[in-house]
Scaffold this motif. Sequence first.
Motif, mmCIF file in Angstrom:
data_model
loop_
_atom_site.group_PDB
_atom_site.id
_atom_site.type_symbol
_atom_site.label_atom_id
_atom_site.label_comp_id
_atom_site.label_asym_id
_atom_site.label_seq_id
_atom_site.Cartn_x
_atom_site.Cartn_y
_atom_site.Cartn_z
ATOM 1 N N PRO A 191 0.802 -1.236 0.000
ATOM 2 C CA PRO A 191 0.000 0.000 0.000
ATOM 3 C C PRO A 191 0.831 1.280 0.000
ATOM 4 O O PRO A 191 0.502 2.238 -0.709
ATOM 5 N N GLU A 192 1.910 1.317 0.778
ATOM 6 C CA GLU A 192 2.743 2.523 0.817
ATOM 7 C C GLU A 192 3.415 2.776 -0.527
ATOM 8 O O GLU A 192 3.518 3.925 -0.979
ATOM 9 N N ASP A 193 3.861 1.705 -1.168
ATOM 10 C CA ASP A 193 4.527 1.853 -2.465
ATOM 11 C C ASP A 193 3.545 2.294 -3.538
ATOM 12 O O ASP A 193 3.879 3.107 -4.412
ATOM 13 N N VAL A 194 2.334 1.755 -3.503
ATOM 14 C CA VAL A 194 1.307 2.164 -4.473
ATOM 15 C C VAL A 194 0.989 3.647 -4.292
ATOM 16 O O VAL A 194 0.895 4.404 -5.261
ATOM 17 N N SER A 195 0.835 4.057 -3.043
ATOM 18 C CA SER A 195 0.551 5.462 -2.760
ATOM 19 C C SER A 195 1.676 6.362 -3.259
ATOM 20 O O SER A 195 1.433 7.418 -3.859
ATOM 21 N N ALA A 196 2.920 5.939 -3.029
ATOM 22 C CA ALA A 196 4.075 6.731 -3.471
ATOM 23 C C ALA A 196 4.131 6.821 -4.986
ATOM 24 O O ALA A 196 4.423 7.892 -5.552
ATOM 25 N N LEU A 197 3.853 5.723 -5.655
ATOM 26 C CA LEU A 197 3.889 5.710 -7.113
ATOM 27 C C LEU A 197 2.823 6.627 -7.689
ATOM 28 O O LEU A 197 3.071 7.375 -8.652
ATOM 29 N N CYS A 198 1.627 6.591 -7.107
ATOM 30 C CA CYS A 198 0.561 7.482 -7.559
ATOM 31 C C CYS A 198 0.954 8.949 -7.359
ATOM 32 O O CYS A 198 0.737 9.788 -8.240
ATOM 33 N N ALA A 199 1.523 9.252 -6.192
ATOM 34 C CA ALA A 199 1.928 10.627 -5.911
ATOM 35 C C ALA A 199 2.995 11.103 -6.887
ATOM 36 O O ALA A 199 2.956 12.245 -7.368
ATOM 37 N N ALA A 200 3.961 10.228 -7.206
ATOM 38 C CA ALA A 200 5.025 10.604 -8.139
ATOM 39 C C ALA A 200 4.463 10.839 -9.534
ATOM 40 O O ALA A 200 4.826 11.815 -10.209
ATOM 41 N N CYS A 201 3.585 9.952 -9.996
ATOM 42 C CA CYS A 201 2.987 10.124 -11.321
ATOM 43 C C CYS A 201 2.131 11.385 -11.377
ATOM 44 O O CYS A 201 2.081 12.076 -12.405
ATOM 45 N N HIS A 202 1.454 11.700 -10.259
ATOM 46 C CA HIS A 202 0.642 12.908 -10.195
ATOM 47 C C HIS A 202 1.505 14.154 -10.343
ATOM 48 O O HIS A 202 1.184 15.080 -11.099
ATOM 49 N N GLU A 203 2.627 14.166 -9.617
ATOM 50 C CA GLU A 203 3.544 15.303 -9.694
ATOM 51 C C GLU A 203 4.111 15.465 -11.096
ATOM 52 O O GLU A 203 4.174 16.578 -11.643
ATOM 53 N N LEU A 204 4.520 14.354 -11.700
ATOM 54 C CA LEU A 204 5.096 14.414 -13.043
ATOM 55 C C LEU A 204 4.086 14.907 -14.074
ATOM 56 O O LEU A 204 4.426 15.665 -14.985
ATOM 57 N N VAL A 224 -6.908 -1.366 -6.509
ATOM 58 C CA VAL A 224 -5.730 -1.215 -5.658
ATOM 59 C C VAL A 224 -5.208 0.220 -5.720
ATOM 60 O O VAL A 224 -4.888 0.833 -4.694
ATOM 61 N N LEU A 225 -5.149 0.780 -6.917
ATOM 62 C CA LEU A 225 -4.670 2.150 -7.080
ATOM 63 C C LEU A 225 -5.642 3.149 -6.469
ATOM 64 O O LEU A 225 -5.245 4.123 -5.822
ATOM 65 N N SER A 226 -6.937 2.904 -6.667
ATOM 66 C CA SER A 226 -7.946 3.820 -6.145
ATOM 67 C C SER A 226 -7.953 3.838 -4.618
ATOM 68 O O SER A 226 -8.207 4.877 -3.997
ATOM 69 N N ALA A 227 -7.672 2.682 -4.009
ATOM 70 C CA ALA A 227 -7.617 2.620 -2.549
ATOM 71 C C ALA A 227 -6.455 3.434 -2.000
ATOM 72 O O ALA A 227 -6.502 3.926 -0.870
ATOM 73 N N ALA A 228 -5.394 3.575 -2.802
ATOM 74 C CA ALA A 228 -4.212 4.322 -2.365
ATOM 75 C C ALA A 228 -4.411 5.828 -2.501
ATOM 76 O O ALA A 228 -4.090 6.598 -1.594
ATOM 77 N N LYS A 229 -4.936 6.242 -3.660
ATOM 78 C CA LYS A 229 -5.180 7.666 -3.919
ATOM 79 C C LYS A 229 -6.503 7.806 -4.655
ATOM 80 O O LYS A 229 -6.718 7.161 -5.685
ATOM 81 N N SER A 230 -7.369 8.654 -4.154
ATOM 82 C CA SER A 230 -8.701 8.780 -4.753
ATOM 83 C C SER A 230 -8.646 9.318 -6.175
ATOM 84 O O SER A 230 -9.539 9.051 -6.981
#
Length: 413
Positions: A191-204, A224-230
């Motif tokens: 879960p932490e890695d999925v959240s981090a990946l979503c945040a990085a892709c969002h920033e980029l 899985v992705l939606s559970a990490a970041k809405s």
Amino acid sequence: MDPVRNPYAPGAGQRPPELAGRGRELDVFDIVLERIARGRPERSLMLTGLRGVGKTVLLNTLRSQAINRLWGSGKIEARPDQSLRRPVAAALHMAVRELAPRHRAPDRIDAFLGVLKAFAQRSAPTGRAGAAPKLRDRWQPGIDVPAASGRADSGDIEIDLVELFSDAAAVASDVGTGIAIFIDEMQDLGPEDVSALCAACHELSQLGAPLIVVGAGLPHLPAVLSAAKSYSERLFRYQRIDRLDRIAADHALCAPAEREEVEYEQKALDLLYEKSGGYPYFVQAYGKATWDHAPRSPITAADVRVAAPEAEAELAVGFFGSRFERATPAEREYMRAMATMSAVGDDSGAVVRDDMDAAVPTAEIARALGRKPASLSPARDALIKKGLIYSGERGTVAFTVPHFGRYLRTQPA
């Protein structure tokens, strides 16, 4: 037929001789690469589908497209027991090494490698708060520059990954190209890695930076992705990879055969599609067995019928059996109930319709087993963790492997 000339390749992640039915996905990725090259905003890409539909093959093909455009690239396979930090560092190291010969400032490459090394070596503290990892827990990534300080080394994977991806994208911008990171089995990330990946892709995506992530995973990857970041449902472009339609399946069989001056009768193709269901792995498995058994061209329906038991026996051991053996008795009981519920029989008990890939309500499984739903949660959760079933929506489960229900109904209780 000469088995040495057999063109079919039923292997895990092995590219078939004819990549049929995936033209749309390849065209979409070409557009993504071209838009990014022109400085246009674009989303990262997620491929989802059951096992055996060719996600890994397609992922590798997309990577080849990126390499052909002189992008830096790296690929990793996610594992549930491994942090994202080390494999993503290795993937980015490979990507930047591909770009380095074209970069005019070697110092810029070294500076990034220093950040990358710091990121790779930084793990979350274990033991008492603030304690540094012990020497035996440190990982040496093989980068011949000193680790940098103050960038991508906080120990918080979300902060560090955003900074690392931003710096990698800047290196790619220097040489007028991009970087693509390919992640297979992405649903297995923590879960932490999925959240981090979503945040990085969002920033980029906000920066319009030339770095994208291309992931592949089981059908529940969007959940899985939606559970990490809405916002993940708007962050990625999702592509469902499904079984081949009849035209594509026939092409996957006929095109490589024609190159060997071999033909199929129409009834043989009809039977092969019925047996394989259009799933690419099964198309290759039945095609290979049929070729080996056919005495001559054209290949007939009779050849398919003779060869089918061998293909099914091989699938039973290598594709189905290896997964079935991983399950405990309680988990097998749960899956057998799912398999029974996916079959529709007539008055004599014969199966007349097999909705083997359909979702099954968990409440119905509990009712069939005479148990309370809560008592079956451990078996269900363990099967999901092992990648044998998935929950596409709340209250239902389905097999991740095509035809698995049919296989289970042939196994002794």
